[in-house]
Motif scaffolding. Structure first.
Motif: not given
Length: 279
Positions: A92, A144-145, A141, A55, A96
Motif C-alpha cells: 500500500t 490521500c492522492w 489511498v 500514509p 501510494f
C-alpha cells in the motif's frame, strides 16, 4: 505490479514503461541486466504509533520523488523496479508513493494516476487511525492522492527548487522538538497541545511506569517563538486546558477555548466559531 512467474518477461518488454512495482521476493532471482531496484522499506519508513502504517508524510514523499528521478537519470536505459515487502501494508505504501510521484513530479491528474495504478489497487488495504482496537473509519489511498492534488493546485505544497523546506518540516515535525505542522501556508498550524511543565521549564520528558522514556511535553513558552515566526495571531484550544494561556497572551497571541469530546466530530457551533476566528 509484477509477480515472480512473469517478472523477467515483463522487464524485457519494450513497451515504454520505465517504472514498475514488485514485492522483493518476486524479482530477487531475476537477472538484473534490464533493470535496477529501488527498495522503499530500506530507505523510507513510517514511524507507527500503534497499528497504523501510513500514509507517508511530505518529506518521505519528497525523498521518494528525488530517488525515482535520480534513478531514472542515472540509469537511462534501464527499468526501475520499486520493491516492497510481501505485506499488504508495504504494498500500500509503495503504490501510494508511486501515485504521489505521478502527481507531484509528473503533474498527472487523479484519473490518470488511478488508471495507471488500477491493476495493483486490489492488492492494497486502507489506512487506519492511530488508535488501537476496532476501527470505524478507514482512509483510502485514493483519498490521500486527492489531498495531494488539491494541495498542489492551491500551492499548499510545492516540490519545486524553492518550494519545500525539508529540514524545517522535519525539525518541527519531530516530537522531541515541537510536533507542529503548517497545514495551510500562512493561515493554519496544527500542534500538540502545550502542558505546563514543572519548575517553569520549556519542556519536560515523561517516563513510563518502568522508568523508560515515554514522550516529551512542551510548555506555551516553548511554542511562543515558533508561533511568532509564523506570525500566528490566535491559538484555539480544542481539548481541556492543561496550561496557563498567559504566556501566549503576553506575546500578543489570543487564545480561544473551543473544546469538545476527543475523537468525535465538532458540534456545529464549534465549527462556526472556529471559522470565524480563522477568517
Amino acid at each position: 505490479f509484477i509477480h515472480a512467474p512473469h517478472a523477467q518477461s515483463y522487464l524485457r518488454q519494450s513497451n515504454g514503461v520505465r517504472v514498475y512495482i514488485s514485492e522483493r521476493e518476486d524479482i530477487c532471482t531475476c537477472k538484473k541486466d534490464d533493470f535496477v531496484c529501488l527498495s522503499i522499506d530500506n530507505n523510507i519508513y513510517y514511524v507507527a504509533y500503534e497499528d497504523d502504517f501510513g500514509p507517508m508524510n511530505l518529506p518521505s514523499i519528497f525523498e521518494f520523488c528525488d530517488m525515482v528521478d535520480c534513478h531514472l537519470t542515472s540509469f537511462p536505459t534501464k527499468k526501475i523496479v520499486i520493491q516492497t515487502l510481501a505485506t499488504p501494508q508495504s504494498r500500500t505504501n509503495g503504490i501510494f508513493l508511486i501515485g504521489a510521484y505521478m502527481i507531484m513530479r509528473r503533474g498527472f491528474d487523479m484519473g490518470k494516476v488511478i488508471s495507471l495504478c488500477e491493476p495493483a489497487m486490489k492488492l492494497i488495504v486502507p489506512y487506519r487511525d492511530v488508535s488501537p482496537g476496532k476501527q470505524n473509519f478507514f482512509l483510502d489511498v485514493k483519498d490521500c492522492w486527492g489531498g495531494l492534488v488539491k494541495a498542489k493546485a492551491l500551492s499548499w505544497v510545492d516540490f519545486g527548487a524553492d518550494g519545500f523546506d525539508v529540514e524545517e518540516y522535519m525539525a518541527l515535525d519531530d516530537p522531541l522538538n515541537a510536533d507542529l505542522h503548517e497545514i495551510v501556508p500562512g493561515k493554519l498550524i496544527a500542534m500538540r497541545g502545550p502542558i505546563d511543565a514543572t519548575n517553569g521549564q520549556n519542556w519536560q520528558d515523561v517516563q513510563r511506569m518502568d522508568g523508560s522514556f515515554s514522550h516529551r511535553v512542551f510548555s506555551p513558552n516553548h511554542y511562543v517563538d515558533i508561533l511568532q515566526q509564523f506570525d500566528v495571531q490566535a491559538v484555539v484550544r480544542r481539548n481541556e486546558p492543561q496550561y496557563d494561556k498567559q504566556a501566549f497572551v503576553d506575546a500578543g497571541i489570543a487564545v480561544a477555548d473551543l473544546s469538545f469530546e476527543d475523537c468525535t466530530s465538532p458540534p456545529v457551533d464549534v465549527v462556526a466559531k472556529f471559522l470565524a476566528i480563522a477568517e
